[in-house]
Design a protein around this motif. Sequence first.
Motif, mmCIF file in Angstrom:
data_model
loop_
_atom_site.group_PDB
_atom_site.id
_atom_site.type_symbol
_atom_site.label_atom_id
_atom_site.label_comp_id
_atom_site.label_asym_id
_atom_site.label_seq_id
_atom_site.Cartn_x
_atom_site.Cartn_y
_atom_site.Cartn_z
ATOM 1 N N SER A 106 0.858 -1.180 0.000
ATOM 2 C CA SER A 106 0.000 0.000 0.000
ATOM 3 C C SER A 106 0.895 1.231 0.000
ATOM 4 O O SER A 106 2.100 1.144 0.243
ATOM 5 C CB SER A 106 -0.913 0.010 1.228
ATOM 6 O OG SER A 106 -0.148 0.038 2.416
ATOM 7 N N LEU A 107 0.297 2.390 -0.262
ATOM 8 C CA LEU A 107 1.038 3.639 -0.346
ATOM 9 C C LEU A 107 0.509 4.637 0.671
ATOM 10 O O LEU A 107 -0.691 4.674 0.943
ATOM 11 C CB LEU A 107 0.915 4.252 -1.745
ATOM 12 C CG LEU A 107 1.589 3.494 -2.886
ATOM 13 C CD1 LEU A 107 1.246 4.151 -4.216
ATOM 14 C CD2 LEU A 107 3.094 3.447 -2.696
ATOM 15 N N PRO A 108 1.382 5.473 1.248
ATOM 16 C CA PRO A 108 0.921 6.533 2.145
ATOM 17 C C PRO A 108 0.030 7.526 1.393
ATOM 18 O O PRO A 108 0.257 7.786 0.203
ATOM 19 C CB PRO A 108 2.226 7.204 2.603
ATOM 20 C CG PRO A 108 3.311 6.210 2.325
ATOM 21 C CD PRO A 108 2.852 5.444 1.129
ATOM 22 N N PRO A 109 -0.975 8.076 2.050
ATOM 23 C CA PRO A 109 -1.850 9.051 1.377
ATOM 24 C C PRO A 109 -1.086 10.229 0.778
ATOM 25 O O PRO A 109 -1.473 10.748 -0.271
ATOM 26 C CB PRO A 109 -2.782 9.510 2.510
ATOM 27 C CG PRO A 109 -2.802 8.364 3.467
ATOM 28 C CD PRO A 109 -1.424 7.770 3.422
ATOM 29 N N ALA A 110 0.019 10.643 1.429
ATOM 30 C CA ALA A 110 0.781 11.784 0.913
ATOM 31 C C ALA A 110 1.377 11.481 -0.457
ATOM 32 O O ALA A 110 1.494 12.377 -1.310
ATOM 33 C CB ALA A 110 1.891 12.157 1.897
ATOM 34 N N VAL A 111 1.746 10.237 -0.688
ATOM 35 C CA VAL A 111 2.300 9.868 -1.996
ATOM 36 C C VAL A 111 1.213 9.917 -3.060
ATOM 37 O O VAL A 111 1.425 10.404 -4.172
ATOM 38 C CB VAL A 111 2.944 8.473 -1.928
ATOM 39 C CG1 VAL A 111 3.391 8.016 -3.316
ATOM 40 C CG2 VAL A 111 4.130 8.482 -0.978
ATOM 41 N N LEU A 112 0.016 9.438 -2.719
ATOM 42 C CA LEU A 112 -1.102 9.487 -3.664
ATOM 43 C C LEU A 112 -1.447 10.932 -4.019
ATOM 44 O O LEU A 112 -1.713 11.246 -5.185
ATOM 45 C CB LEU A 112 -2.316 8.779 -3.060
ATOM 46 C CG LEU A 112 -2.123 7.297 -2.728
ATOM 47 C CD1 LEU A 112 -3.361 6.756 -2.011
ATOM 48 C CD2 LEU A 112 -1.857 6.500 -3.987
ATOM 49 N N ALA A 113 -1.409 11.803 -3.020
ATOM 50 C CA ALA A 113 -1.703 13.218 -3.281
ATOM 51 C C ALA A 113 -0.623 13.844 -4.155
ATOM 52 O O ALA A 113 -0.911 14.679 -5.022
ATOM 53 C CB ALA A 113 -1.819 13.970 -1.953
ATOM 54 N N ALA A 134 -0.041 2.976 -8.154
ATOM 55 C CA ALA A 134 -0.786 4.225 -8.351
ATOM 56 C C ALA A 134 -0.213 4.928 -9.578
ATOM 57 O O ALA A 134 0.950 4.734 -9.939
ATOM 58 C CB ALA A 134 -0.691 5.128 -7.122
ATOM 59 N N SER A 135 -1.048 5.740 -10.214
ATOM 60 C CA SER A 135 -0.604 6.500 -11.389
ATOM 61 C C SER A 135 -1.473 7.741 -11.512
ATOM 62 O O SER A 135 -2.622 7.748 -11.069
ATOM 63 C CB SER A 135 -0.712 5.644 -12.659
ATOM 64 O OG SER A 135 -2.037 5.158 -12.814
ATOM 65 N N ASN A 136 -0.904 8.792 -12.104
ATOM 66 C CA ASN A 136 -1.728 9.979 -12.307
ATOM 67 C C ASN A 136 -2.345 9.966 -13.709
ATOM 68 O O ASN A 136 -2.110 9.055 -14.512
ATOM 69 C CB ASN A 136 -0.948 11.264 -12.016
ATOM 70 C CG ASN A 136 0.217 11.488 -12.980
ATOM 71 O OD1 ASN A 136 0.375 10.794 -13.975
ATOM 72 N ND2 ASN A 136 1.034 12.477 -12.663
ATOM 73 N N ARG A 137 -3.143 10.975 -13.999
ATOM 74 C CA ARG A 137 -3.903 10.972 -15.253
ATOM 75 C C ARG A 137 -2.981 10.978 -16.471
ATOM 76 O O ARG A 137 -3.255 10.322 -17.467
ATOM 77 C CB ARG A 137 -4.833 12.181 -15.301
ATOM 78 C CG ARG A 137 -6.002 12.105 -14.322
ATOM 79 C CD ARG A 137 -7.028 13.190 -14.638
ATOM 80 N NE ARG A 137 -6.414 14.517 -14.623
ATOM 81 C CZ ARG A 137 -6.756 15.521 -15.414
ATOM 82 N NH1 ARG A 137 -7.712 15.350 -16.314
ATOM 83 N NH2 ARG A 137 -6.163 16.691 -15.326
ATOM 84 N N ALA A 138 -1.887 11.724 -16.394
ATOM 85 C CA ALA A 138 -0.966 11.794 -17.528
ATOM 86 C C ALA A 138 -0.343 10.433 -17.814
ATOM 87 O O ALA A 138 -0.217 10.021 -18.967
ATOM 88 C CB ALA A 138 0.114 12.839 -17.251
#
Length: 273
Positions: A106-113, A134-138
Motif C-alpha cells: 500500500s502507499l501513504p496518502p501523501a504519496v497518492l496526493a 498508483a498513477s496519475n492521469r498523464a
Amino acid sequence: MAQSAIRARELGDLLRSRRERLQPCDVGLPPGVRRRTRGLRREEVAQLAAISSTYYTVLEQGRDVRPSRQVLDALATALRLDGAERAHIHELIHGAPPAGTRVVESLPPAVLALLDRLDPCPTYVTGRCWDVLASNRAARALWTDWPARPTQDRNLLWWMFTDPEAREVMVDWPAEASALLGRFRAAAARHPGDSGFSELLERLHAACPEVRDWWPQHTVTPLGSGTKRLRHPVLGELELHHVVLQLAEDPEQKLVTFTATDQDQDRIAQLLG
C-alpha cells in the motif's frame, strides 16, 4: 480470556484509532455537516471497505470474530494503513504468514496526493514486483489505464511483455523490455522467498517467448534515470526524461516521474483538459 479474543480486541482498538485520525478529505469523502464523530464515521469506513456497517461495528468493538484476509486488506486500504500496519492486522487474526507468502503493498496518502499534484507530468509508483500501485492521469493517458485493468494485470512487466499496445507505445520496445526484465531479476534476487516474483515469472514464461529467451541470459539492470520515447495516437512521438525515486517507507517502491519539452508538456496538459 482466550488468545483469539485478546487479538480481536487489539484489532478493534487499532481500527478505531486509525478511523479517528482520518478526515473525510483524506479519503475523498465530502466533509458533511454537524460531524460529532472524531475522524471518520463507522459507516464511512464500512462503505470504503465494501462491507456492512454492522460487521465493521462488530470488528471495532473487538468481538471474537475472524475476518477474512480479503476483508482485512479492504480495511487496511480504507484506513490508509502502511505496510507494517497491514501486516500487523493480518498477523493478529491469522498469525504470521508462511514463508514465501506474497506481501500486499500500500502507499501513504501523501504519496497518492503527490501523484495528482504532478499532473501533467506523467508519474506512477511501482512496488517490488513492478505492480503499478498508483498513477496519475498523464501516466494513464500515455501508457495504459491501470485501474481499468484486472488486478492481477496491473503490472508493468505483464503489460510490457503481453499487451500488444505496449509494443506500439514504447518506441524502443526491445531495449525497454530487456532492461525492465533485468531490473526485475535484480529485485527478485533480494527477495528469494517472495512468491510474488516466482508467480509473475512463471506467468511471463508461459505467455511471452522473449522472456523465455532472455531470462537465461542473466542480464541485470540497475535502477536509474534516463530517457524514454513513447508513441501516442494523438500526440505522436514524445521524448520523456525520467527520474526514479525510492520511497523512504519502503525502498522497494519506486516513484517514476517524467518530463517532456515545454511544448510537449503543454500538449499533454491540453490532452488531459
